[in-house]
Design a protein around this motif. Structure first.
Motif, short mmCIF file in Angstrom:
data_model
loop_
_atom_site.label_atom_id
_atom_site.label_comp_id
_atom_site.label_asym_id
_atom_site.label_seq_id
_atom_site.Cartn_x
_atom_site.Cartn_y
_atom_site.Cartn_z
N LYS A 180 0.83 -1.20 0.00
CA LYS A 180 0.00 0.00 0.00
C LYS A 180 0.86 1.25 0.00
O LYS A 180 1.97 1.27 0.51
CB LYS A 180 -0.92 0.00 1.22
CG LYS A 180 -0.20 -0.15 2.55
CD LYS A 180 -1.17 -0.47 3.66
CE LYS A 180 -0.43 -0.84 4.94
NZ LYS A 180 -1.31 -1.35 5.98
N HIS A 181 0.31 2.30 -0.56
CA HIS A 181 0.95 3.60 -0.62
C HIS A 181 -0.10 4.67 -0.34
O HIS A 181 -1.26 4.50 -0.69
CB HIS A 181 1.56 3.86 -2.00
CG HIS A 181 2.57 2.87 -2.44
ND1 HIS A 181 3.89 2.97 -2.10
CD2 HIS A 181 2.44 1.73 -3.18
CE1 HIS A 181 4.55 1.94 -2.62
NE2 HIS A 181 3.69 1.18 -3.27
N ILE A 182 0.33 5.77 0.27
CA ILE A 182 -0.54 6.94 0.31
C ILE A 182 -0.44 7.61 -1.04
O ILE A 182 0.63 8.05 -1.45
CB ILE A 182 -0.15 7.92 1.44
CG1 ILE A 182 -0.28 7.25 2.80
CG2 ILE A 182 -1.02 9.17 1.38
CD1 ILE A 182 0.10 8.14 3.96
N GLU A 183 -1.53 7.61 -1.73
CA GLU A 183 -1.59 8.09 -3.11
C GLU A 183 -2.01 9.55 -3.17
O GLU A 183 -2.97 9.96 -2.52
CB GLU A 183 -2.61 7.24 -3.88
CG GLU A 183 -3.20 7.87 -5.11
CD GLU A 183 -2.26 7.77 -6.29
OE1 GLU A 183 -1.13 7.29 -6.12
OE2 GLU A 183 -2.65 8.17 -7.40
N HIS A 184 -1.28 10.35 -3.95
CA HIS A 184 -1.69 11.72 -4.24
C HIS A 184 -2.46 11.69 -5.56
O HIS A 184 -1.87 11.45 -6.61
CB HIS A 184 -0.48 12.65 -4.33
CG HIS A 184 0.19 12.88 -3.02
ND1 HIS A 184 1.05 11.97 -2.45
CD2 HIS A 184 0.09 13.92 -2.15
CE1 HIS A 184 1.49 12.43 -1.28
NE2 HIS A 184 0.91 13.61 -1.07
N PHE A 185 -3.76 11.91 -5.48
CA PHE A 185 -4.59 11.81 -6.68
C PHE A 185 -4.08 12.76 -7.75
O PHE A 185 -3.85 12.37 -8.89
CB PHE A 185 -6.04 12.11 -6.32
CG PHE A 185 -7.01 11.67 -7.37
CD1 PHE A 185 -7.31 10.32 -7.54
CD2 PHE A 185 -7.65 12.60 -8.17
CE1 PHE A 185 -8.21 9.91 -8.51
CE2 PHE A 185 -8.55 12.19 -9.15
CZ PHE A 185 -8.84 10.85 -9.31
N VAL A 186 -3.92 14.03 -7.39
CA VAL A 186 -3.20 14.97 -8.26
C VAL A 186 -1.74 14.89 -7.85
O VAL A 186 -1.39 15.22 -6.72
CB VAL A 186 -3.73 16.41 -8.11
CG1 VAL A 186 -2.93 17.36 -8.98
CG2 VAL A 186 -5.21 16.48 -8.46
N ALA A 187 -0.90 14.42 -8.74
CA ALA A 187 0.49 14.15 -8.41
C ALA A 187 1.20 15.40 -7.89
O ALA A 187 0.91 16.52 -8.31
CB ALA A 187 1.22 13.61 -9.65
N ARG A 188 2.15 15.17 -6.98
CA ARG A 188 2.87 16.30 -6.37
C ARG A 188 3.70 17.06 -7.40
O ARG A 188 3.91 18.26 -7.25
CB ARG A 188 3.75 15.80 -5.23
CG ARG A 188 3.00 15.02 -4.16
CD ARG A 188 3.77 14.94 -2.86
NE ARG A 188 5.09 14.41 -2.98
CZ ARG A 188 5.39 13.11 -3.06
NH1 ARG A 188 4.42 12.21 -3.07
NH2 ARG A 188 6.64 12.70 -3.13
#
Length: 207
Positions: free
Chosen positions: A71-79
């Motif tokens: 699992k990863h904490i996903e940034h929906f709009v990429a950083r």
């Protein structure tokens, strides 16, 4: 894709820390998400724990069990697109490594760029957003197993989401089938445990 209705909430001190300590790092060319302060690590741990509970241990996008793939904490709009949303609660989800892969999502873009770095909801999203949209309004399946898409009933937003995440590839279809079997048997086991707990014990049968 999950329909997520709750987002992480920050305390007043956490909001101040993000605003006054983390986000100003953007001006110096640093990524605030990579900050190594203990307070930052604690904040990310809190976010992850919240998302694990809210998403019931499943990837926000493909719905696979996170324990199976990681699992990863996903940034929906990429950083690398809008770094100001590094800690935006509506931009954070837990995802499996496949759905978090830049090759699948981020480099293709999911918003009309350059985007709005001030008001998150003002961005124009090109794919279904688990929080701002109800995925079931856009991504339609042929039946309750949620394995095969009924593309003729999907919206353009839904069809683009299927394309961006490559959900019509053989491996993705197989994963959805396995996820259905896992959910089905998990429910049956849960029902069996409940039934067993209500069943009279031997002592009750033979006092």
């Amino acid at each position: 894709m999950l329909n997520i209705t709750k987002i992480p909430e920050y305390t007043e001190d956490e909001e101040t820390f993000i605003k006054e300590t983390l986000l100003p790092q953007i001006k110096t060319g640093n990524d605030p998400w990579d900050d190594q302060k203990q307070a930052t690590k604690d904040l990310k741990g809190k976010i992850q724990k919240f998302l694990e509970n809210e998403q019931e241990g499943r990837c926000a996008f493909c719905e696979m069990a996170l324990a199976r793939k990681g699992k990863h904490i996903e940034h929906f709009v990429a950083r690398h697109i809008i770094n100001e949303y590094a800690f935006e609660p509506m931009n954070l989800f837990l995802s499996c490594p496949s759905c978090n892969s830049r090759a699948i999502k981020n480099d293709k873009g999911i918003i009309v760029e350059p985007g709005n770095s001030k008001v998150y909801e003002m961005n124009v999203f090109l794919v279904v957003h688990p929080y701002l949209h109800n995925p079931d309004d856009h991504i339609i399946y042929t039946d309750e197993r949620r394995v095969i898409f009924k593309e003729s009933a999907c919206t353009p937003l839904g069809l683009n989401t299927i394309s961006v995440f490559k959900w019509n590839e053989k491996d993705a279809i197989k994963d959805r089938a396995e996820a259905y079997i896992s959910r089905k048997y998990a429910k049956e086991v849960q029902d069996l445990v409940i039934e067993a707990s209500l069943y009279p014990t031997q002592n009750h049968l033979n006092p």
